[in-house]
Write a protein that holds these residues in place. Structure first.
Motif, PDB file in Angstrom:
ATOM      1  N   LYS A 296       0.795  -1.224  -0.398  1.00 21.54           N
ATOM      2  CA  LYS A 296       0.105   0.003   0.267  1.00 21.54           C
ATOM      3  C   LYS A 296       1.111   0.915  -0.048  1.00 21.54           C
ATOM      4  N   ILE A 297       0.854   2.637  -0.530  1.00 24.53           N
ATOM      5  CA  ILE A 297       1.131   3.575  -0.670  1.00 24.53           C
ATOM      6  C   ILE A 297       0.220   5.066   0.325  1.00 24.53           C
ATOM      7  N   ILE A 298       1.446   5.127   0.973  1.00 27.03           N
ATOM      8  CA  ILE A 298       0.572   6.908   1.995  1.00 27.03           C
ATOM      9  C   ILE A 298       1.180   7.607   1.778  1.00 27.03           C
ATOM     10  N   VAL A 299       0.032   8.789   1.279  1.00 30.84           N
ATOM     11  CA  VAL A 299       0.618  10.027   0.778  1.00 30.84           C
ATOM     12  C   VAL A 299       0.411  11.025   1.886  1.00 30.84           C
ATOM     13  N   PHE A 300       1.971  11.404   2.212  1.00 28.35           N
ATOM     14  CA  PHE A 300       2.328  12.480   3.141  1.00 28.35           C
ATOM     15  C   PHE A 300       0.811  13.494   3.224  1.00 28.35           C
ATOM     16  N   PRO A 301       0.408  13.856   4.850  1.00 29.91           N
ATOM     17  CA  PRO A 301      -0.207  14.837   4.275  1.00 29.91           C
ATOM     18  C   PRO A 301       0.815  16.429   4.435  1.00 29.91           C
ATOM     19  N   ASN A 302      -0.235  17.316   4.084  1.00 29.74           N
ATOM     20  CA  ASN A 302       0.660  18.744   4.724  1.00 29.74           C
ATOM     21  C   ASN A 302       0.401  18.637   5.773  1.00 29.74           C
ATOM     22  N   ILE A 303       0.438  18.980   6.796  1.00 26.30           N
ATOM     23  CA  ILE A 303       0.547  19.181   7.962  1.00 26.30           C
ATOM     24  C   ILE A 303       1.390  20.620   8.449  1.00 26.30           C
ATOM     25  N   LYS A 304      -0.144  21.696   8.778  1.00 27.10           N
ATOM     26  CA  LYS A 304      -0.354  22.547   9.979  1.00 27.10           C
ATOM     27  C   LYS A 304       0.228  24.180   8.984  1.00 27.10           C
ATOM     28  N   ASN A 305      -0.190  23.932   6.990  1.00 25.91           N
ATOM     29  CA  ASN A 305       0.627  24.442   6.017  1.00 25.91           C
ATOM     30  C   ASN A 305       1.754  24.388   5.600  1.00 25.91           C
TER      31      ASN A 305
END
Length: 1018
Positions: A296-305
């Motif tokens: 599975k591929i995880i896309v890292f979310p933007n954190i606090k802009n």
């Protein structure tokens, strides 16, 4: 109302869609210029064997130990070479020395000396660039822009040229001149067989370091258009090479020589790094992680802009934290290791939008579903936390609408949860009672009478027999669900009920605000019998029964109390014995009987046996410093939950920190009297002894606990071993200062404290010797005593010798005086006596025949006798001691001046310095001076016909001046031949002086004698 409900519905819908993927939680930290990094842009990073992270910047080399950054930008760190600025590549030898590439050559860091030297590698090349690849068999392999290869032998210092790769050269290594396909994204590496691999823009070259033969394993001459390699990563665990392509990732097995494409990765891969569990890669915009096991591929979310657009140079450390350069901002570190305390919501999770929500209550359904209400200023929701699958989801129900709070009670008998839904209507609080069944379906709400007269709802609990007990600020009630009514219990006159503490089926304790906690026995008929007060006079909130050890733990506003089975105090836990917070918000026991409590400073645990206190803070993952009252719950599987103002924490005891890094004490600098201790041969961290002078007794030691993963949580401890067993605790990185140390030998022990094992671990010992000043040494005092004894002995002998000399001189002078007297007696007095004898005989013959002539002879005899008496008196006086006042020189001169001049009409004046009496002690000198003056006075009285005479004896300019001046008739000095003047000159010459006689006819006479003072000392 409808608008708010619709907003919640849309939010829940988006949540379900957007986060359908499995996003793993991770924490993000930074290492930036705020932490001491010399520059925000850095492109090469290297973790050495000692647990340091080395980072190259454009201006200097940086070393990070987990706590502080050391910037190598001072001349003292570089021996006969310019300072290293931008570095290109690292490797490390077996002695832990480090080699860094640069445009000037190969920099060599000697760890023992903490210094750098510079070695030219490619001396015949167009420039001095040298970049290390690997350390193999005592040799460091290097390459340059033309892909020339050379080795540097660390023992012999010999450089050997190994040839040149047949591939395109690197146009430039300068960061600002590089284009899209950057060489350091596919830097050469050594595989587990000690072969070196070079990844070019379009080809791969393998070099056998033993045979120096090249191969091109991925070259395919049939393919006209070559594949572009934008990034590479060698995974030593799989012995595989991962290559970032124009469209995806190529996996190449170095052992089997098989290649394959990772099918579910698309797009141009510009950066890539692999470890045992995952592959991290980035395209132009997104950072992603491929789980090797699940694919599975995880896309890292933007954190606090904060995005990953400018993130590159990936690398995993020993704890599998992902490091990356965040251009211009320093290093960004992604930590996938779970904190000791699981936190919800997590900043990096899909529920991070709930970070501002507070957790007040917990409930559980028997299938291990934990129901958690989250309340806030905008809207409230309920979350389901499935302990079986570790999944979390929001309950989409009417309970969320208009709610301002929830209160839960788990009902194991009915297999559900009772929910007090509290909402506001017309500025009044309205209570609705719901029941959530096992499928988390909301049953129809139960209509209940108005509870306004009961006051504020505080707590309610479902007993094992299914009875529901509720407390309000104004009373205690049974809730009878079958009859849909509350029945008030006449318990006491107490009001402000706070918490129901169910100890067992038959024991219940009630806490009150501003009143004592009361313990009751629950009787079979549902009534209560008061048993005792618990901790009277102390505001007590919570109590937990330790059935295993037959005792009670109590949470108060003054800490935690441990009571025996008779409710007597065993021990108190507060700030005095290490409890971080004393206002207890929640209290739970684990299955072994250890206590866990929440308070205003996080969460703490107290071991049931050793009573060791462990405080958990933000480094351990607490949701926030402050927690909420009555927000705690122990699940059926032993998981403990504590709610706070920013979510909740949950964990399964016991808690221990796990890491691949071991804390190590490191001494960075030592100051002696505020001056840096510098050693040309040793790094101060390697010192075991410190020998100092007595005046070098002000010492500052800058030590810290090195731990790349958790240095900020470590405590530095130290003690002087000779002073006892007590340890001093410092925040990591603090200086250890000693002032005015007395001369002695001190053993300084440095170590770390592990709060989880409650152990002080000694790691470093430094023996400090402050030498005593020379005047404290026994040998010095023996020498001084010897010198003093010698001096006394010498002084005694000198005095003795002086006395002997004086005695000898006196004896010699006496002998000389005797000889003189003998001569005088023989020459002068003898002649006078002979003359007296003759004159007496003549007078005897003339007395009959010529009486007149006889009378003249007798008168002559009288004068001769008088002169004889004077001479004998002078001789006797000169030999007298000088301690008789009437026998001083001044007295003697005055006496005979009075005798001689007193019988005449001459006016005379005497002036004599009294110092002469003490100064002139030698008997010969005394006699000569007196007789000289006497002769002069006598001559003046007889022949000068003077009316005035002045006699003076003075000390002038360290000399004695004698003057006899008269105003008489004078005489011609050249014509006088008498014995008187001859005797006077003789006496002055004997005194080593000078004499002047000034006289002329009718102008008086001046006699001046000048005598040196030393002549008169004995």
């Amino acid at each position: 109302m409808y608008k708010k409900a619709f907003t919640i519905y849309i939010l829940v819908t988006i949540l379900s869609f957007a986060y359908a993927q499995d996003i793993s939680n991770f924490a993000v930290t930074r290492l930036s210029q705020d932490d001491g990094l010399s520059q925000g842009s850095n492109y090469f990073r290297f973790e050495d064997s000692k647990g340091f992270m080395w980072i190259t910047c454009n201006d200097a080399l940086n070393r990070f130990d987990g706590k502080k950054v050391k910037v190598y930008n001072l001349d003292k760190y570089f021996s006969n070479c310019p300072n290293l600025q931008q570095g290109y590549g690292f490797c490390e030898d077996k002695n832990s020395n480090i080699y860094i590439g640069s445009v000037r050559g190969l920099y060599i860091y000697d760890r023992e000396q903490d210094r750098f030297t510079l070695q030219k590698i490619f001396k015949n090349s167009i420039d001095d660039i040298a970049m290390p690849i690997a350390y193999i068999d005592n040799k460091v392999w290097c390459f340059n822009r033309q892909y020339q290869l050379a080795t540097y032998d660390i023992k012999t210092k010999k450089i050997s040229y190994k040839g040149k790769l047949k591939t395109k050269p690197i146009i430039s290594i300068h960061i600002y001149e590089l284009q899209e396909n950057i060489f350091y994204n596919h830097y050469p590496f050594m595989d587990k067989r000690k072969n070196i691999w070079f990844i070019g823009d379009n080809e791969i070259i393998e070099l056998n370091t033993r045979t120096l033969k090249y191969s091109y394993p991925l070259r395919d001459n049939k393919i006209k258009k070559k594949e572009s390699y934008y990034a590479s990563s060698y995974d030593i665990s799989e012995d595989c090479l991962y290559l970032g392509l124009q469209n995806g990732i190529l996996k190449y097995n170095l052992k089997s020589r098989k290649k394959s494409y990772i099918s579910n990765v698309l797009g141009k891969i510009l950066h890539i790094k692999a470890n045992t569990n995952a592959i991290v890669f980035k395209d132009n915009f997104n950072l992603k992680m491929l789980n090797k096991k699940t694919k599975k591929i995880i896309v890292f979310p933007n954190i606090k802009n904060d995005d990953f657009i400018l993130s590159y140079c990936f690398g995993f450390d020993k704890d599998n934290r992902l490091w990356m350069c965040d251009d211009g901002k320093g290093q960004k570190i992604l930590d996938f290791t779970p904190k000791l305390l699981n936190k919800f919501p997590n900043e990096s999770s899909k529920f991070n939008f709930l970070l501002n929500k507070s957790v007040g209550r917990f409930g559980e359904i028997d299938n291990k579903k934990i129901i958690i209400p989250l309340t806030g200023s905008d809207y409230n929701i309920m979350l389901v936390f499935d302990k079986n699958t570790n999944e979390k989801k929001i309950i989409n129900s009417d309970l969320n609408k208009n709610s301002v709070g929830f209160d839960f009670a788990s009902d194991y008998k009915r297999k559900g949860i009772w929910v007090f839904n509290i909402y506001k209507k017309n500025n009044s609080k309205i209570y609705e009672l719901y029941f959530l069944n096992q499928k988390i379906e909301t049953s129809k709400k139960i209509q209940i009478q108005n509870l306004k007269e009961f006051g504020q709802e505080q707590d309610f609990q479902v007993l094992k027999n299914g009875k529901i007990l509720c407390t309000f600020s104004k009373g205690l009630f049974w809730f009878i669900p079958e009859e849909k009514r509350f029945e008030q219990i006449k318990l006491t006159k107490q009001i402000n009920f706070f918490k129901i503490n169910v100890l067992d089926q038959n024991q219940i304790a009630f806490s009150f605000l501003n009143n004592d906690m009361l313990l009751f026995d629950l009787l079979p008929d549902g009534t209560f019998k008061l048993k005792t007060k618990i901790l009277p006079g102390i505001q007590t909130f919570y109590i937990q029964k330790d059935v295993l050890h037959k005792r009670y733990w109590v949470g108060t506003n003054q800490g935690v109390y441990l009571l025996d089975q008779n409710f007597k105090i065993i021990k108190i836990f507060n700030a005095n014995n290490g409890l971080a917070g004393t206002y207890i918000y929640g209290l739970l026991l684990d299955d072994k009987g250890s206590a866990y409590c929440s308070h205003q400073r996080g969460i703490s645990s107290i071991n049931w046996q050793s009573f060791q206190v462990i405080n958990f803070d933000k480094n351990d993952g607490i949701q926030n410093w402050d927690f909420n009252n009555r927000s705690f719950y122990k699940a059926s599987d032993g998981t403990l939950f504590f709610g706070g103002i920013s979510g909740l924490n949950y964990f399964n005891p016991p808690l221990y920190r796990k890491s691949n890094y071991k804390p190590e004490v490191y001494i960075d600098e030592i100051l002696i009297n505020n001056k840096l201790l510098a050693s040309k041969t040793h790094n101060v961290n390697t010192l075991t002894t410190l020998n100092l002078n007595y005046d070098e007794n002000n010492i500052s030691i800058f030590a810290y606990v090195k731990d790349l993963a958790a240095a900020s949580t470590r405590q530095l401890i130290f003690r002087i071993k000779e002073n006892g067993k007590k340890w001093n605790y410092l925040t990591n990185g603090s200086a250890i200062n000693f002032s005015n140390l007395a001369p002695n030998i001190y053993t300084l022990e440095l170590g770390t404290y592990d709060k989880f094992t409650n152990q002080e671990l000694v790691q470093k010992t430094l023996r400090i010797t402050i030498s005593a000043p020379f005047y404290h040494a026994v040998s010095f005092w023996i020498l001084i005593a010897s010198i003093l004894i010698g001096a006394v002995f010498w002084w005694y002998n000198q005095k003795k010798l002086e006395k002997q000399k004086i005695h000898f001189k006196q004896q010699l002078a006496l002998e000389m005086q005797r000889s003189k007297i003998t001569a005088d007696l023989h020459d002068d007095i003898g002649a006078t006596l002979s003359s007296l004898q003759i004159n007496s005989a003549v007078a005897n013959q003339l007395i009959v025949h010529d009486p007149i002539e006889a009378k003249k002879v007798l008168h002559k005899i009288e004068n001769q006798s008088k002169n004889l008496a004077d001479k004998i008196g002078d001789i006797i006086w000169s030999m007298k001691p000088n301690n008789e006042e009437f026998m001083t020189i001044s007295t003697r001169i005055r006496n005979f001046a009075n005798d001689i001049l007193g019988a005449t009409d001459i006016e005379y004046a005497l002036a004599i310095d009294n110092e002469l009496n003490e100064l002139i002690t030698d008997i010969t000198n005394r006699k000569n001076i007196v007789l000289f003056v006497k002769e002069a006075i006598n001559n003046a009285a007889k022949y000068s016909q003077a009316s005035q005479i002045k006699i003076s004896l003075h000390i002038i300019e360290h000399k004695i001046e004698i003057q006899i001046i008269d105003n008489g008739i004078g005489f011609n000095v050249d014509e006088i031949r008498g014995n008187g003047i001859s005797n006077m000159k003789k006496r002055i010459l004997e005194l080593k002086g000078e004499i002047q006689i000034i006289s002329s006819h009718l102008k008086g006479t001046t006699i001046l004698a000048t005598l040196p003072i030393p002549t008169f000392r004995d």
